[in-house]
Design a protein around this motif. Sequence first.
Motif, PDB file in Angstrom:
ATOM      1  N   GLN A  72      48.174  -9.458  64.664  1.00 20.70           N
ATOM      2  CA  GLN A  72      47.271 -10.493  64.133  1.00 20.70           C
ATOM      3  C   GLN A  72      46.970 -10.271  62.652  1.00 20.70           C
ATOM      4  O   GLN A  72      45.880 -10.558  62.161  1.00 20.70           O
ATOM      5  N   ALA A  73      47.974  -9.756  61.941  1.00 23.38           N
ATOM      6  CA  ALA A  73      47.868  -9.544  60.499  1.00 23.38           C
ATOM      7  C   ALA A  73      48.243 -10.820  59.742  1.00 23.38           C
ATOM      8  O   ALA A  73      47.695 -11.099  58.679  1.00 23.38           O
ATOM      9  N   ILE A  74      49.183 -11.564  60.310  1.00 27.59           N
ATOM     10  CA  ILE A  74      49.631 -12.796  59.676  1.00 27.59           C
ATOM     11  C   ILE A  74      49.556 -13.935  60.686  1.00 27.59           C
ATOM     12  O   ILE A  74      49.547 -13.704  61.900  1.00 27.59           O
ATOM     13  N   ALA A  75      49.516 -15.133  60.148  1.00 31.40           N
ATOM     14  CA  ALA A  75      49.553 -16.334  60.982  1.00 31.40           C
ATOM     15  C   ALA A  75      50.793 -17.121  60.592  1.00 31.40           C
ATOM     16  O   ALA A  75      51.109 -17.256  59.406  1.00 31.40           O
ATOM     17  N   ASP A  96      40.939 -11.787  57.536  1.00 27.12           N
ATOM     18  CA  ASP A  96      40.345 -10.522  57.985  1.00 27.12           C
ATOM     19  C   ASP A  96      41.311  -9.340  57.839  1.00 27.12           C
ATOM     20  O   ASP A  96      40.918  -8.194  58.037  1.00 27.12           O
ATOM     21  N   TRP A  97      42.555  -9.599  57.491  1.00 24.74           N
ATOM     22  CA  TRP A  97      43.549  -8.541  57.319  1.00 24.74           C
ATOM     23  C   TRP A  97      43.884  -8.316  55.847  1.00 24.74           C
ATOM     24  O   TRP A  97      44.714  -7.487  55.516  1.00 24.74           O
ATOM     25  N   ASP A  99      42.430  -6.884  53.201  1.00 20.07           N
ATOM     26  CA  ASP A  99      42.292  -5.534  52.630  1.00 20.07           C
ATOM     27  C   ASP A  99      43.395  -4.601  53.115  1.00 20.07           C
ATOM     28  O   ASP A  99      44.017  -3.886  52.332  1.00 20.07           O
ATOM     29  N   ARG A 100      43.646  -4.630  54.421  1.00 20.49           N
ATOM     30  CA  ARG A 100      44.694  -3.763  54.976  1.00 20.49           C
ATOM     31  C   ARG A 100      46.070  -4.194  54.452  1.00 20.49           C
ATOM     32  O   ARG A 100      46.907  -3.360  54.135  1.00 20.49           O
ATOM     33  N   ALA A 101      46.274  -5.497  54.345  1.00 19.84           N
ATOM     34  CA  ALA A 101      47.553  -6.015  53.820  1.00 19.84           C
ATOM     35  C   ALA A 101      47.774  -5.533  52.389  1.00 19.84           C
ATOM     36  O   ALA A 101      48.884  -5.123  52.032  1.00 19.84           O
ATOM     37  N   GLN A 102      46.734  -5.559  51.586  1.00 16.61           N
ATOM     38  CA  GLN A 102      46.861  -5.091  50.199  1.00 16.61           C
ATOM     39  C   GLN A 102      47.156  -3.596  50.152  1.00 16.61           C
ATOM     40  O   GLN A 102      47.929  -3.138  49.303  1.00 16.61           O
ATOM     41  N   ASP A 103      46.571  -2.841  51.067  1.00 14.87           N
ATOM     42  CA  ASP A 103      46.833  -1.403  51.117  1.00 14.87           C
ATOM     43  C   ASP A 103      48.285  -1.127  51.508  1.00 14.87           C
ATOM     44  O   ASP A 103      48.949  -0.285  50.902  1.00 14.87           O
ATOM     45  N   LEU A 104      48.788  -1.843  52.506  1.00 14.93           N
ATOM     46  CA  LEU A 104      50.195  -1.667  52.910  1.00 14.93           C
ATOM     47  C   LEU A 104      51.140  -2.193  51.831  1.00 14.93           C
ATOM     48  O   LEU A 104      52.217  -1.623  51.606  1.00 14.93           O
ATOM     49  N   ALA A 105      50.744  -3.248  51.140  1.00 11.87           N
ATOM     50  CA  ALA A 105      51.542  -3.765  50.014  1.00 11.87           C
ATOM     51  C   ALA A 105      51.639  -2.697  48.917  1.00 11.87           C
ATOM     52  O   ALA A 105      52.687  -2.530  48.296  1.00 11.87           O
ATOM     53  N   ARG A 106      50.549  -1.967  48.702  1.00 13.63           N
ATOM     54  CA  ARG A 106      50.545  -0.884  47.711  1.00 13.63           C
ATOM     55  C   ARG A 106      51.603   0.172  48.062  1.00 13.63           C
ATOM     56  O   ARG A 106      52.306   0.674  47.183  1.00 13.63           O
ATOM     57  N   LEU A 107      51.739   0.476  49.365  1.00 15.08           N
ATOM     58  CA  LEU A 107      52.771   1.435  49.783  1.00 15.08           C
ATOM     59  C   LEU A 107      54.166   0.939  49.396  1.00 15.08           C
ATOM     60  O   LEU A 107      55.008   1.706  48.937  1.00 15.08           O
ATOM     61  N   TRP A 108      54.405  -0.364  49.591  1.00 15.54           N
ATOM     62  CA  TRP A 108      55.701  -0.948  49.185  1.00 15.54           C
ATOM     63  C   TRP A 108      55.884  -0.805  47.681  1.00 15.54           C
ATOM     64  O   TRP A 108      56.937  -0.373  47.216  1.00 15.54           O
ATOM     65  N   HIS A 109      54.860  -1.162  46.906  1.00 14.67           N
ATOM     66  CA  HIS A 109      54.983  -1.115  45.443  1.00 14.67           C
ATOM     67  C   HIS A 109      55.229   0.316  44.954  1.00 14.67           C
ATOM     68  O   HIS A 109      56.033   0.530  44.041  1.00 14.67           O
ATOM     69  N   GLU A 110      54.580   1.284  45.586  1.00  9.85           N
ATOM     70  CA  GLU A 110      54.812   2.692  45.220  1.00  9.85           C
ATOM     71  C   GLU A 110      56.245   3.099  45.546  1.00  9.85           C
ATOM     72  O   GLU A 110      56.901   3.779  44.754  1.00  9.85           O
TER      73      GLU A 110
END
Length: 126
Positions: A72-75, A96-97, A99-110
């Motif tokens: 339920q992270a994306i619709a 509602d996801w 903040d977590r999406a941005q954190d996981l996106a940061r992992l991709w960018h790193e």
Amino acid sequence: MHMKVDDIYQFFHCPPPIYLSKELAVCYVLAVLVRGESYGTELIQLIETEYPAFRLSDTVLYSALKFLEEEQAIAGYWKKVEGRGRPRRMYRVRVDWLDRAQDLARLWHEYASRNNYPIPTKPSAR
């Protein structure tokens, strides 16, 4: 066919693309979706444009999208596109996801930056 030393130099001069694992694909998809909604074909095209050393297979992409929907992270929703016969399946991050999406996106960018790819500054084409 036998390998030659020149083949080794050629490999490093022009390495084959790196195919994303499901874990990387989840983070990459979220990195795109935090910028705005998108659809499967565009996600595959964007990685080839923004990160030419990487590739995303249909199988891994749709596995990642299914995982994100189940979490339920994306619709996902169907959108009729002018000049296109059938509707297109669009995806967006649930509020509602975010903040977590941005954190996981940061992992991709790193990960991408370790492979010499900066974070794209322009929004993806819509």
